[in-house]
Design a protein around this motif. Sequence first.
Motif, PDB file in Angstrom:
ATOM      1  N   SER A 161       0.835  -1.202   0.000  1.00  0.00           N
ATOM      2  CA  SER A 161       0.000   0.000   0.000  1.00  0.00           C
ATOM      3  C   SER A 161       0.870   1.251   0.000  1.00  0.00           C
ATOM      4  CB  SER A 161      -0.924  -0.004   1.219  1.00  0.00           C
ATOM      5  OG  SER A 161      -1.631   1.211   1.321  1.00  0.00           O
ATOM      6  N   THR A 204      -2.382  -4.380 -14.239  1.00  0.00           N
ATOM      7  CA  THR A 204      -3.177  -3.550 -13.336  1.00  0.00           C
ATOM      8  C   THR A 204      -3.647  -2.276 -14.028  1.00  0.00           C
ATOM      9  OG1 THR A 204      -1.920  -4.402 -11.450  1.00  0.00           O
ATOM     10  CG2 THR A 204      -3.162  -2.374 -11.111  1.00  0.00           C
ATOM     11  N   GLU A 205      -2.758  -1.655 -14.788  1.00  0.00           N
ATOM     12  CA  GLU A 205      -3.138  -0.437 -15.489  1.00  0.00           C
ATOM     13  C   GLU A 205      -4.237  -0.706 -16.518  1.00  0.00           C
ATOM     14  OE1 GLU A 205       0.613   0.784 -17.071  1.00  0.00           O
ATOM     15  OE2 GLU A 205       1.007   2.141 -15.375  1.00  0.00           O
ATOM     16  N   ALA A 238      -6.511  -3.075 -16.337  1.00  0.00           N
ATOM     17  CA  ALA A 238      -7.761  -3.297 -15.606  1.00  0.00           C
ATOM     18  C   ALA A 238      -8.364  -1.982 -15.134  1.00  0.00           C
ATOM     19  CB  ALA A 238      -7.505  -4.230 -14.419  1.00  0.00           C
ATOM     20  N   HIS A 239      -7.511  -1.070 -14.653  1.00  0.00           N
ATOM     21  CA  HIS A 239      -8.020   0.234 -14.202  1.00  0.00           C
ATOM     22  C   HIS A 239      -8.580   1.040 -15.364  1.00  0.00           C
ATOM     23  CE1 HIS A 239      -5.285   0.167 -10.375  1.00  0.00           C
ATOM     24  NE2 HIS A 239      -6.296  -0.690 -10.311  1.00  0.00           N
ATOM     25  N   SER A 240      -7.977   0.882 -16.533  1.00  0.00           N
ATOM     26  CA  SER A 240      -8.484   1.613 -17.703  1.00  0.00           C
ATOM     27  C   SER A 240      -9.860   1.122 -18.122  1.00  0.00           C
ATOM     28  CB  SER A 240      -7.506   1.482 -18.867  1.00  0.00           C
ATOM     29  OG  SER A 240      -7.447   0.133 -19.329  1.00  0.00           O
ATOM     30  N   GLY A 264     -12.114   0.395 -15.952  1.00  0.00           N
ATOM     31  CA  GLY A 264     -13.037   0.806 -14.905  1.00  0.00           C
ATOM     32  C   GLY A 264     -13.087  -0.126 -13.712  1.00  0.00           C
ATOM     33  N   MET A 265     -12.189  -1.088 -13.611  1.00  0.00           N
ATOM     34  CA  MET A 265     -12.180  -2.018 -12.481  1.00  0.00           C
ATOM     35  C   MET A 265     -11.541  -1.342 -11.275  1.00  0.00           C
ATOM     36  SD  MET A 265     -11.091  -5.592 -14.396  1.00  0.00           S
ATOM     37  CE  MET A 265     -11.369  -6.554 -12.924  1.00  0.00           C
ATOM     38  N   ARG A 266     -12.143  -1.547 -10.114  1.00  0.00           N
ATOM     39  CA  ARG A 266     -11.615  -0.974  -8.890  1.00  0.00           C
ATOM     40  C   ARG A 266     -10.392  -1.759  -8.420  1.00  0.00           C
ATOM     41  NH1 ARG A 266     -16.975   0.633  -5.280  1.00  0.00           N
ATOM     42  NH2 ARG A 266     -17.862   2.110  -6.809  1.00  0.00           N
ATOM     43  N   PRO A 267      -9.570  -1.171  -7.538  1.00  0.00           N
ATOM     44  CA  PRO A 267      -8.353  -1.863  -7.098  1.00  0.00           C
ATOM     45  C   PRO A 267      -8.608  -3.225  -6.457  1.00  0.00           C
ATOM     46  CG  PRO A 267      -8.215   0.458  -6.553  1.00  0.00           C
ATOM     47  CD  PRO A 267      -9.597   0.225  -7.084  1.00  0.00           C
ATOM     48  N   THR A 307      -9.561  -5.627  -9.172  1.00  0.00           N
ATOM     49  CA  THR A 307      -8.380  -5.903  -9.994  1.00  0.00           C
ATOM     50  C   THR A 307      -7.465  -6.899  -9.304  1.00  0.00           C
ATOM     51  OG1 THR A 307      -8.468  -3.669 -10.929  1.00  0.00           O
ATOM     52  CG2 THR A 307      -6.386  -4.856 -11.107  1.00  0.00           C
TER      53      THR A 307
END
Length: 320
Positions: free
Chosen positions: A100, A192-193, A195-197, A199-202, A205
């Motif tokens: 984190s 990860t990038e 997945a975030h693109s 619209g998936m939340r952390p 993801t």
Amino acid sequence: MIDTKDTLKAPPAGDLGAQDLEVVPVRNYGRWIAAVTSLLALVGLSGSLAKNDNLHWDVVGRYLFADLIFDGLGTTLWLTAAAMALGLGVGTLIAVMRLSSSPVLYGIATAFVWVFRGTPLLVQIIFWGYAAALYKYIKIGVPFTDITFFQTETNAVLTPAIAALLALGLNEAAYASEIVRAGIQSVDFGQTEAAHSLGMRPALTMRRIVLPQAMRVIIPPMGNETINMLKMTALVSVISAHDLMSNIQDVYAQNYQVIPMLVVASLWYLALVSVLSIPQAWLERRYGRGTARGGATSPLRRLVGGAVGLTGKKDKEDGR
């Protein structure tokens, strides 16, 4: 004058046929010598153990399937499963906290790993087993006041089995967190990038994208930790948690047959480790699909396949 064209002219294609090529198989004499030597050593050791009267095989046979042994096995298996579940759950949380960006979460996770990985497991078991010497009562209330909502004796809550579970589980969590963290970091950050693109939340993801890919790195060492946990449960005998080793010690404290009873314990631990190796190998193949080593086979299949392969090669060489 020498005509270079005639000298360098290649022979006709029909002159060097496949039947004229001599195939020389590779002879692995060293492998056969090592196999025969190992087999002879194993036979010699087995013969010496079988004829050794000091082992008292009658005592081993009498206690190998005794009810007391099965009671200890049940506790050992329960402790192994529960401690690994606790360690994996807490370890995954600690691993995420260490990754984190929050300095508070990172500091708490780092301190947890530092304490539980930096002190011996035996010390932790004894500490949890005798926690009542530090706190006689477990209280829940308002700090720095006499207001108490709940109070009970520590020994009533921290029984030997619960103390053993906490010691094993929290110690395992420190090691599991490092294994999970290494697995997570082995996944390319571009996943990860991406997945975030989308619209998936952390959290989603991590659960759907990162952890499934990290499993191929996590499974082998985690399987090893499970096997190690099964053996480390023997340490809880110092607080009389009634596991396999505790019951074994109770028996040889009465009949003084230390070596035969240790043979009984060793046979059961070997059997349990062999059983645990089967799902570990299956999980490694399951999560290793699509990689260079995804089709790795078990040692038994390799031995059988090697023997069959050598026999097949010899048959081909002999023209059978």
